[in-house]
Design a protein around this motif. Structure first.
Motif, short mmCIF file in Angstrom:
data_model
loop_
_atom_site.label_atom_id
_atom_site.label_comp_id
_atom_site.label_asym_id
_atom_site.label_seq_id
_atom_site.Cartn_x
_atom_site.Cartn_y
_atom_site.Cartn_z
N GLN A 1 37.74 11.97 139.67
CA GLN A 1 37.95 13.00 140.68
C GLN A 1 36.68 13.24 141.48
O GLN A 1 36.71 13.32 142.71
N GLU A 19 36.21 12.42 145.48
CA GLU A 19 35.95 13.47 146.45
C GLU A 19 34.67 13.22 147.24
O GLU A 19 34.61 13.51 148.45
N ARG A 50 35.65 10.71 149.73
CA ARG A 50 36.48 11.31 150.76
C ARG A 50 35.63 12.07 151.77
O ARG A 50 35.81 11.95 152.98
N ILE A 108 38.19 22.31 151.57
CA ILE A 108 37.18 21.84 150.62
C ILE A 108 36.91 22.84 149.50
O ILE A 108 36.46 22.47 148.42
N TRP A 146 38.26 21.73 146.29
CA TRP A 146 37.80 20.46 145.73
C TRP A 146 36.99 20.72 144.45
O TRP A 146 36.29 21.73 144.31
#
Length: 441
Positions: free
Chosen positions: A258, A262, A265, A333, A336
């Motif tokens: 994860q 992220e 990303r 965000i 996140w």
């Protein structure tokens, strides 16, 4: 917007199959046992799970460094991991650093250079250096520099820094002018160019080089993007902050996946925005988010799905779809893992739970991941000492070495014994007989 914010097909045939399965398993077990006996007699090691270390191996864990190079080097020396010249002297030991070596202290660059050097040297002696990332490393990768001081920036400056700053300011003024013309309405603050003096004051010497160094292509940015957030060795898990039982992923490796996803990303969003000339490569996180907000509103696709101001540029892609850069996702965000207060890079429950609540909560996390101990940094205990909690299920190892009253420290794990190492003493904090066996479902 707050930043301090994968599963689980009659009868006689079944009997025959089960009988065959039992017989095959019995034969396999006998053959496997014979192999083990032969291996033991020959002195060869038997099979071992990759995530485990042997009982006699030595692991030394160091928490938050925050640019305090001198204290870091001192505790490495005291732990016998480096020699007087700073070279690896730890033999086959494993050094684990649980993140937050950036920000605050002035010698962040020296700390990272030493970690990189030790990573390269240790394997030659059979050792290992495992560096994890914490919330401050992810902050720097994203451009959040609230804890980066002018002294830190200065270590990245060179004889060409003033020329780079001048060029960066000129690029900034040009971008602001272009965006002001394109937006065709009240110019947002982010695109209202600061005076040269004000901009230079907020972008000190080394700023541009620092941002470049932490970029995906930069020396430290490339290095950091290859680091995990959690490490599992034997019956112990190491990470920066903690795991909220209510938000616990299926596996520890899911945390790493994860976090990596992220960061990637975010890098992709920023790259698209740079290509579209919405931001410059050295823009901070807040500037990137502000620019994304403006573009989303201008495209008629506000984050909550409402129509926004139709004025602006590039609101529709070739198919007429709003928000072609998908910046609405970036504006979420706060949810996140990288910035979530309840995420593994930020969660403080391991340190703040009461003894009663924590004893219950930590049991569910131990069971989920089949470990006996968690070693974490992030939160400094009031004692400024390495602190075991919940009968040794958790060890808090951030002793605030960079702060007034903090002390350099390391946690040694060897033969089942957990020992706190300080510059002038060693204290056993958990004896082998006191450790709990891994909890299995």
């Amino acid at each position: 917007m707050c930043l301090e914010t994968g599963v689980i097909l009659c009868h006689s045939l079944t009997q025959a199959y089960n009988s065959f399965t039992v017989m095959r398993a019995t034969c396999y077990a006998s053959r496997h046992a014979l192999v083990l006996v032969i291996l033991l007699l020959s002195g060869m090691p038997g099979p071992r799970t990759v995530a485990q270390t042997s009982a006699s191996s030595r692991v030394v864990v160091i928490g938050d460094i925050h640019g305090d190079f001198d204290s870091f080097r001192g505790i490495l020396t005291q732990s016998g991991l480096i020699d007087a010249s700073g070279g690896w002297a730890g033999g086959n030991a494993t050094l684990v650093q649980t993140g937050d070596f950036t920000d605050r202290g002035p010698k962040v660059r020296a700390v990272m250079d030493l970690l990189i050097d030790l990573e390269k040297q240790a394997p030659a002696a059979g050792g290992r250096v495992a560096v994890l990332i914490g919330n401050h490393e992810t902050m720097n990768m994203m451009g959040e520099g609230r804890d980066v001081t002018p002294d830190i920036y200065a270590t990245f400056a060179d004889e060409q820094s003033e020329q780079r700053r001048e060029a960066a300011y000129e690029a900034y003024v040009k971008l602001c002018a272009a965006r002001a013309t394109e937006i065709r309405r009240s110019v947002p603050k982010i695109y209202q160019a600061l005076s040269k003096g004000d901009w230079m004051a907020t972008h000190p010497p080394g700023f541009v080089e620092y941002r470049d160094a932490f970029s995906p292509q930069g020396r430290y940015g490339r290095w950091l993007r290859g680091k995990p957030a959690v490490l599992h060795l034997g019956d112990t898990a190491f990470l920066h902050a903690g795991i909220n039982p209510n938000r616990a992923p299926r596996s520890l490796e899911d945390i790493n996946k994860q976090v990596t996803a992220e960061v990637k990303r975010f890098d992709e969003y920023r790259s698209r925005m740079v290509d579209r000339k919405l931001v410059l490569p050295f823009f901070t996180l807040s500037e990137v988010l502000a620019a994304a907000q403006i573009e989303v509103e201008a495209s008629g696709s506000a984050p909550d799905g409402r129509s926004g101001d139709s004025g602006g540029t590039g609101g529709l892609d070739q198919l007429g779809t709003p928000d072609p850069l998908r910046l609405r996702e970036l504006l979420r965000i706060d949810s996140w893992t990288l910035v979530d207060p309840n995420g593994p890079l930020w969660f403080r429950g391991f340190a703040t739970w009461s003894a009663e609540v924590g004893a219950i909560q930590i049991r569910s996390v131990l069971q989920r991941y089949n470990v006996a101990h968690f070693v974490v940094g992030h939160t400094v205990p009031t004692t400024r000492r390495i602190t075991p909690r919940f009968s040794g299920a958790v060890f808090l190892i951030d002793t605030g070495m960079v702060f007034p009253g903090g002390v350099p420290s390391a946690l040694e794990i060897r033969d089942g014994r957990f020992t706190a190492i300080y510059l002038n003493e060693r204290v056993t904090v958990l004896e082998p007989g006191e450790r709990a066996a891994p909890v299995r479902r």
